[in-house]
Enzyme design. Structure first.
Site, PDB file in Angstrom:
ATOM      1  N   LYS A 174       9.264 -23.878  22.134  1.00 54.48           N
ATOM      2  CA  LYS A 174       8.411 -24.494  23.161  1.00 54.48           C
ATOM      3  C   LYS A 174       7.205 -25.180  22.531  1.00 54.48           C
ATOM      4  O   LYS A 174       6.900 -26.336  22.850  1.00 54.48           O
ATOM      5  CB  LYS A 174       7.930 -23.409  24.144  1.00 54.48           C
ATOM      6  N   ASN A 175       6.509 -24.461  21.649  1.00 56.69           N
ATOM      7  CA  ASN A 175       5.238 -24.992  21.145  1.00 56.69           C
ATOM      8  C   ASN A 175       5.408 -26.067  20.075  1.00 56.69           C
ATOM      9  O   ASN A 175       4.427 -26.649  19.623  1.00 56.69           O
ATOM     10  CB  ASN A 175       4.336 -23.857  20.651  1.00 56.69           C
TER      11      ASN A 175
ATOM     12  N   CYS B   5      -8.283 -20.041  32.314  1.00 57.86           N
ATOM     13  CA  CYS B   5      -7.010 -19.584  31.762  1.00 57.86           C
ATOM     14  C   CYS B   5      -7.013 -18.059  31.748  1.00 57.86           C
ATOM     15  O   CYS B   5      -8.055 -17.435  31.551  1.00 57.86           O
ATOM     16  CB  CYS B   5      -6.858 -20.127  30.348  1.00 57.86           C
TER      17      CYS B   5
ATOM     18  N   ARG C 296     -10.585 -20.830  26.174  1.00 64.44           N
ATOM     19  CA  ARG C 296      -9.782 -21.947  25.669  1.00 64.44           C
ATOM     20  C   ARG C 296     -10.404 -23.327  25.907  1.00 64.44           C
ATOM     21  O   ARG C 296      -9.802 -24.188  26.565  1.00 64.44           O
ATOM     22  CB  ARG C 296      -8.372 -21.884  26.254  1.00 64.44           C
TER      23      ARG C 296
ATOM     24  N   ASP D 201       0.759 -14.680  19.902  1.00 71.61           N
ATOM     25  CA  ASP D 201       1.852 -14.774  20.878  1.00 71.61           C
ATOM     26  C   ASP D 201       2.878 -13.647  20.736  1.00 71.61           C
ATOM     27  O   ASP D 201       3.805 -13.549  21.552  1.00 71.61           O
ATOM     28  CB  ASP D 201       2.567 -16.132  20.752  1.00 71.61           C
TER      29      ASP D 201
ATOM     30  N   ARG E 122       8.311 -20.344  32.074  1.00 70.49           N
ATOM     31  CA  ARG E 122       7.605 -21.422  31.379  1.00 70.49           C
ATOM     32  C   ARG E 122       8.021 -21.484  29.912  1.00 70.49           C
ATOM     33  O   ARG E 122       8.033 -22.555  29.324  1.00 70.49           O
ATOM     34  CB  ARG E 122       6.085 -21.173  31.426  1.00 70.49           C
TER      35      ARG E 122
END
Ligand code: EPU
Length: 417
Positions: free
Chosen positions: A22-23, A116, A121, A304, A396
């Site tokens: 994803k990133n 967030c 952030r 993460d 997501r």
């Protein structure tokens, strides 16, 4: 709202593929804005965040065609330079259109992301870097409004290591006049993958993967093909599931070379891990041992992966200490894990987790993407039924998580709202 129902207690066995990252996919999709020629991507994960990125690009006038995991993008007819609040608030990575838009079109209006769940952030480093490259930037009605005739290469030292900040500045620098040096750059593998895609498009970039990236600006980028790297966080999440639940699992289409910190910690829990170039096998026959960890920018331990390891520690033998140094509010899953019977004490950015002999299933609520993944890992070992609510967070960033886990023998299903 969909939920996941998990019946804990099954050992996991079998083989599943890892999806594209994803990133890495999100910045690479935004990189399409830098060229009038098509960008052809493969291994793009089917995720809600990717849908959002494509919706945003489409609003800007980028045409896209998606078939399975392939996405073709054509930014030859961009008609808007505005990333609206509606989209940016649902996905902070939308800020990644800022650098490419200013670099190619000399202007951009990108909504500030706002609050967030995991921390403040801010995006001040993205703004500061672009200003150093000559962009004039104001904040108007909640939007970052940027303009520049042509960005100019310069030396930028970011105040802290920022992943999307590095990506935004690196993309902007590809079309700037002269040489840009980004010091204190993020070394994450996803930055390296973005750089590879940009180089395939004709960008001149050196040092991606180190803390000093040098970009020699060119007049224009051209079309290219690129295969998105495997998702090291998705892979790590499945490995944690096995570390907690026990069993023997092989992950294919993985990239173990990007996962040293995670694999080292898994070995510390007692898991036996074997790797090839693109596969990882984990074998767990005993209860995990608790581990201590401290999150840090790559190659340190990824924030993460923190929630998933906390879940492992909850059922491990002994006491583990987890320190979160990247985001100031990333322990929301601890309160939910306590609802499953975990013994966790939190003080500031440190969590002390005393392993318990067993968790017991309960209804829990996901608060962000990786927190949800931690709850699923815990649910796989909890006795009885765990119902994880608000799994739109999971959708997501995990492609068919419940289907992949079910293929390993987990008793898990999606309960449609
Ligand atoms: N920061 C600032 N100012 C900035 C930029 C960052 O103060 O201008 C601070 C942040 O508040 C944070 C730290 O610097 O405390 C690091 O944040 P970073 O900018 O590196 O995070 P990010 O780029 O917004 C990416 C990932 C996150 C991942 C972090 C850290 C993407 C799209 N997102 O976010 O992924 O947690 O790096 O590795 O690449 C996820 O996938 O669940 C996720 C949250």
């Amino acid at each position: 709202m969909d939920r996941l129902r998990v019946q804990g207690g099954q050992r996991l066995a079998g083989e599943i593929p890892v999806s594209g990252a994803k990133n890495a996919a999100l910045p690479i999709l935004c990189a399409a804005l830098l060229s009038t020629q098509p960008l052809d991507l493969d291994n793009v994960p089917r995720l809600h965040d990717v849908d959002t990125a494509l919706r945003l690009l489409s609003q800007l006038g980028v045409r896209s065609h998606r078939e399975g995991h392939r996405v073709q993008l054509d930014a030859s007819a961009v008609s808007s330079v505005e990333a609206p609040y509606d989209l940016v608030k649902t996905m902070r990575a939308s800020i990644l259109v800022l650098g490419p838009l200013v670099a190619r079109f000399g202007e951009a209006r990108v909504s500030l992301p706002g609050g967030c769940a995991i921390g403040q952030r801010p995006v001040d480093q993205h703004i500061k870097g672009l200003q150093a490259m000559g962009a004039s930037i104001t904040i108007e009605h909640g939007y970052v409004v940027a303009s520049a005739k042509r960005l100019k290469g310069t030396r930028i030292v970011t105040d802290m290591v920022t992943v999307t900040g590095t990506e935004n500045l690196m993309m902007a620098a590809t079309l700037a006049d002269g040489e840009t040096v980004i010091e204190n750059a993020a070394r994450e593998p996803e930055v390296v993958d973005l750089a590879a895609a940009l180089v395939a498009m004709g960008a001149r970039i050196e040092g991606a993967g180190t803390d000093r990236i040098v970009v020699h600006g060119v007049q224009a980028l051209h079309g290219a093909s690129h295969r998105v790297m495997p998702d090291r966080i998705e892979a790590g999440t499945f490995l944690c599931a096995v570390a907690a639940a026990g069993g023997r699992v092989t992950l294919t289409r993985a990239q173990p070379s990007s996962m040293d910190a995670t694999l080292d910690k898994l070995r510390e829990t007692g898991a036996v891990i074997e790797c090839g170039t693109d596969w990882i096998r984990i074998d767990v026959q005993q209860r995990a041992r608790a581990i201590n960890l401290r999150t840090a920018p790559y190659p340190g331990f990824a924030t993460d992966m923190q929630a998933q390891f906390m879940a492992v520690n909850c059922v491990a033998h002994g006491t583990g200490i987890i320190t979160e140094t990247i985001f100031e509010n990333r322990f929301m899953h601890a309160l939910e894990l306590q609802r499953l019977g975990a013994d966790i004490a939190i003080e500031g950015n440190t969590a002390v987790i005393r392993g318990v002999a067993g968790l017991s299933g309960a209804a829990v609520m996901a608060t962000d993407l990786r927190a949800s993944a931690g709850l699923v890992v815990a649910g796989l070992v909890a006795e009885g039924e765990t119902l994880v609510d608000r799994i739109y967070h999971l959708d997501r960033g995990y492609e068919q998580m419940e289907i992949k886990l079910a293929a390993l023998g987990a008793r898990i299903e999606r309960v449609r709202a």
